[in-house]
Write a protein that holds these residues in place. Structure first.
Motif, PDB file in Angstrom:
ATOM      1  N   ILE A  25     -10.275 -88.774  78.247  1.00  0.00           N
ATOM      2  CA  ILE A  25     -11.145 -87.603  78.394  1.00  0.00           C
ATOM      3  C   ILE A  25     -11.001 -86.876  79.722  1.00  0.00           C
ATOM      4  N   ASP A  26     -10.257 -87.449  80.673  1.00  0.00           N
ATOM      5  CA  ASP A  26     -10.073 -86.757  81.948  1.00  0.00           C
ATOM      6  C   ASP A  26      -8.665 -87.004  82.468  1.00  0.00           C
ATOM      7  N   LYS A  27      -8.117 -85.988  83.093  1.00  0.00           N
ATOM      8  CA  LYS A  27      -6.730 -86.054  83.575  1.00  0.00           C
ATOM      9  C   LYS A  27      -6.545 -87.063  84.700  1.00  0.00           C
ATOM     10  N   GLU A  28      -7.583 -87.263  85.510  1.00  0.00           N
ATOM     11  CA  GLU A  28      -7.477 -88.200  86.632  1.00  0.00           C
ATOM     12  C   GLU A  28      -7.664 -89.648  86.194  1.00  0.00           C
ATOM     13  N   LYS A  29      -8.012 -89.846  84.927  1.00  0.00           N
ATOM     14  CA  LYS A  29      -8.222 -91.172  84.347  1.00  0.00           C
ATOM     15  C   LYS A  29      -9.274 -91.975  85.103  1.00  0.00           C
ATOM     16  N   GLN A  30     -10.344 -91.283  85.523  1.00  0.00           N
ATOM     17  CA  GLN A  30     -11.482 -91.947  86.156  1.00  0.00           C
ATOM     18  C   GLN A  30     -12.400 -92.575  85.121  1.00  0.00           C
ATOM     19  N   SER A  31     -12.365 -92.039  83.907  1.00  0.00           N
ATOM     20  CA  SER A  31     -13.249 -92.508  82.841  1.00  0.00           C
ATOM     21  C   SER A  31     -12.757 -93.831  82.261  1.00  0.00           C
ATOM     22  N   VAL A  32     -13.704 -94.648  81.827  1.00  0.00           N
ATOM     23  CA  VAL A  32     -13.350 -95.880  81.106  1.00  0.00           C
ATOM     24  C   VAL A  32     -13.367 -95.644  79.595  1.00  0.00           C
ATOM     25  N   PHE A  33     -13.597 -94.383  79.193  1.00  0.00           N
ATOM     26  CA  PHE A  33     -13.627 -94.057  77.770  1.00  0.00           C
ATOM     27  C   PHE A  33     -12.289 -93.509  77.299  1.00  0.00           C
ATOM     28  N   SER A  93     -18.575 -92.213  83.872  1.00  0.00           N
ATOM     29  CA  SER A  93     -17.810 -91.584  82.792  1.00  0.00           C
ATOM     30  C   SER A  93     -18.636 -90.630  81.933  1.00  0.00           C
ATOM     31  N   MET A  94     -19.953 -90.773  81.955  1.00  0.00           N
ATOM     32  CA  MET A  94     -20.797 -89.963  81.064  1.00  0.00           C
ATOM     33  C   MET A  94     -20.684 -88.452  81.321  1.00  0.00           C
ATOM     34  N   PRO A  95     -20.722 -87.961  82.574  1.00  0.00           N
ATOM     35  CA  PRO A  95     -20.537 -86.523  82.784  1.00  0.00           C
ATOM     36  C   PRO A  95     -19.152 -86.043  82.340  1.00  0.00           C
ATOM     37  N   LEU A  96     -18.149 -86.904  82.448  1.00  0.00           N
ATOM     38  CA  LEU A  96     -16.811 -86.551  81.986  1.00  0.00           C
ATOM     39  C   LEU A  96     -16.798 -86.396  80.460  1.00  0.00           C
ATOM     40  N   LEU A  97     -17.606 -87.189  79.789  1.00  0.00           N
ATOM     41  CA  LEU A  97     -17.745 -87.088  78.337  1.00  0.00           C
ATOM     42  C   LEU A  97     -18.412 -85.762  77.956  1.00  0.00           C
ATOM     43  N   VAL A  98     -19.411 -85.355  78.731  1.00  0.00           N
ATOM     44  CA  VAL A  98     -20.060 -84.048  78.506  1.00  0.00           C
ATOM     45  C   VAL A  98     -19.031 -82.927  78.643  1.00  0.00           C
ATOM     46  N   ASP A  99     -18.228 -82.986  79.705  1.00  0.00           N
ATOM     47  CA  ASP A  99     -17.193 -81.959  79.920  1.00  0.00           C
ATOM     48  C   ASP A  99     -16.197 -81.930  78.767  1.00  0.00           C
ATOM     49  N   LEU A 126     -28.747 -95.799  80.082  1.00  0.00           N
ATOM     50  CA  LEU A 126     -27.696 -94.784  80.036  1.00  0.00           C
ATOM     51  C   LEU A 126     -28.024 -93.689  79.015  1.00  0.00           C
ATOM     52  N   GLY A 127     -29.054 -93.896  78.207  1.00  0.00           N
ATOM     53  CA  GLY A 127     -29.455 -92.915  77.202  1.00  0.00           C
ATOM     54  C   GLY A 127     -29.092 -93.305  75.782  1.00  0.00           C
ATOM     55  N   PHE A 128     -28.365 -94.391  75.628  1.00  0.00           N
ATOM     56  CA  PHE A 128     -27.958 -94.819  74.295  1.00  0.00           C
ATOM     57  C   PHE A 128     -29.098 -95.504  73.559  1.00  0.00           C
ATOM     58  N   GLU A 129     -29.001 -95.449  72.254  1.00  0.00           N
ATOM     59  CA  GLU A 129     -29.887 -96.217  71.392  1.00  0.00           C
ATOM     60  C   GLU A 129     -29.033 -97.265  70.693  1.00  0.00           C
ATOM     61  N   GLN A 176     -26.113 -84.152  76.990  1.00  0.00           N
ATOM     62  CA  GLN A 176     -26.010 -82.975  77.859  1.00  0.00           C
ATOM     63  C   GLN A 176     -27.200 -82.872  78.803  1.00  0.00           C
ATOM     64  N   GLN A 177     -28.396 -83.120  78.305  1.00  0.00           N
ATOM     65  CA  GLN A 177     -29.590 -83.055  79.167  1.00  0.00           C
ATOM     66  C   GLN A 177     -29.516 -84.066  80.300  1.00  0.00           C
ATOM     67  N   LYS A 178     -29.022 -85.239  80.000  1.00  0.00           N
ATOM     68  CA  LYS A 178     -29.017 -86.318  80.969  1.00  0.00           C
ATOM     69  C   LYS A 178     -27.851 -86.242  81.954  1.00  0.00           C
ATOM     70  N   TYR A 179     -26.692 -85.735  81.515  1.00  0.00           N
ATOM     71  CA  TYR A 179     -25.481 -85.849  82.321  1.00  0.00           C
ATOM     72  C   TYR A 179     -24.760 -84.553  82.654  1.00  0.00           C
ATOM     73  N   GLN A 180     -25.205 -83.435  82.098  1.00  0.00           N
ATOM     74  CA  GLN A 180     -24.484 -82.193  82.399  1.00  0.00           C
ATOM     75  C   GLN A 180     -24.653 -81.835  83.859  1.00  0.00           C
ATOM     76  N   LYS A 181     -23.530 -81.506  84.489  1.00  0.00           N
ATOM     77  CA  LYS A 181     -23.573 -81.119  85.905  1.00  0.00           C
ATOM     78  C   LYS A 181     -24.310 -79.798  86.039  1.00  0.00           C
ATOM     79  N   ARG A 182     -25.228 -79.784  86.937  1.00  0.00           N
ATOM     80  CA  ARG A 182     -25.971 -78.544  87.218  1.00  0.00           C
ATOM     81  C   ARG A 182     -25.259 -77.818  88.350  1.00  0.00           C
ATOM     82  N   GLY A 183     -24.935 -76.577  88.129  1.00  0.00           N
ATOM     83  CA  GLY A 183     -24.189 -75.905  89.187  1.00  0.00           C
ATOM     84  C   GLY A 183     -24.592 -74.555  89.364  1.00  0.00           C
TER      85      GLY A 183
END
Length: 183
Positions: A25-33, A93-99, A126-129, A176-183
């Motif tokens: 999910i990300d080019k830098e491979k920071q995510s574990v997803f 990794s969660m904000p990267l998933l939002v992106d 983390l927000g999961f059920e 999105q509510q929990k992890y979207q970057k506010r900018g």
């Protein structure tokens, strides 16, 4: 023996990655997803925010990059410390998933995120059920497929006490509510 098995898994993992249609999910491979779109095939689930997950709804299926995690955690003895590190890596990794979802061509069709795991303690933060799959055969199948991970990560492996696997679900809106970057 475990190191040999880990080496073999390291060779097989790129083949599995290719055939399973997974995406990083990300080019830098920071995510574990690693993820892919899937159509949900289970019984209807109503999440706490009211989102209904029905048969054939489009979900992003998340897979932990297990070989990457196991290599990073192999020198750590404490199961608690390993759990904390995995939790932190998932949180990052969660904000990267939002992106990833916000840029996906099918973003409007995606209803939520699903994963299946034996690691479900603390995921509510983390927000999961956590939901037990209703299909008995599927639960058995997932137990069997999680055996190699359990063998490689447990000091005292016992095939009789394999933990159950559970769905982890979060709606796209809650994510999105929990992890979207506010900018």
């Amino acid at each position: 023996m475990r190191n040999c098995f880990l080496s073999i898994w390291g060779i097989i993992d790129p083949i599995y990655y290719f055939f399973s249609r997974l995406t990083v999910i990300d080019k830098e491979k920071q995510s574990v997803f690693r993820v892919r779109l899937t159509r949900y095939k289970g019984a209807q689930i109503i999440l706490s925010d009211g989102t209904k997950i029905k048969k054939n709804d489009v979900l992003v299926k998340i897979h932990l990059h297990n070989i990457k995690l196991m290599r990073e955690l192999r020198t750590i003895e404490s199961a608690v410390r390993k759990g904390m590190i995995i939790y932190q890596k998932v949180y990052i990794s969660m904000p990267l998933l939002v992106d990833y979802i916000s840029k996906h061509k099918k973003r409007d069709d995606i209803k939520g995120i699903i994963g299946i795991t034996m690691l479900h303690k603390g995921v509510e933060r983390l927000g999961f059920e956590v939901v037990k799959p209703s299909n008995h055969f599927y639960r058995f199948f997932k137990k069997v497929t999680h055996l190699p991970i359990l063998y490689l990560t447990s000091k005292q492996f016992n095939a009789q006490s394999i933990p159950n696997s559970y769905y982890l679900l979060i709606s796209k809106e809650k994510l999105q509510q929990k992890y979207q970057k506010r900018g």
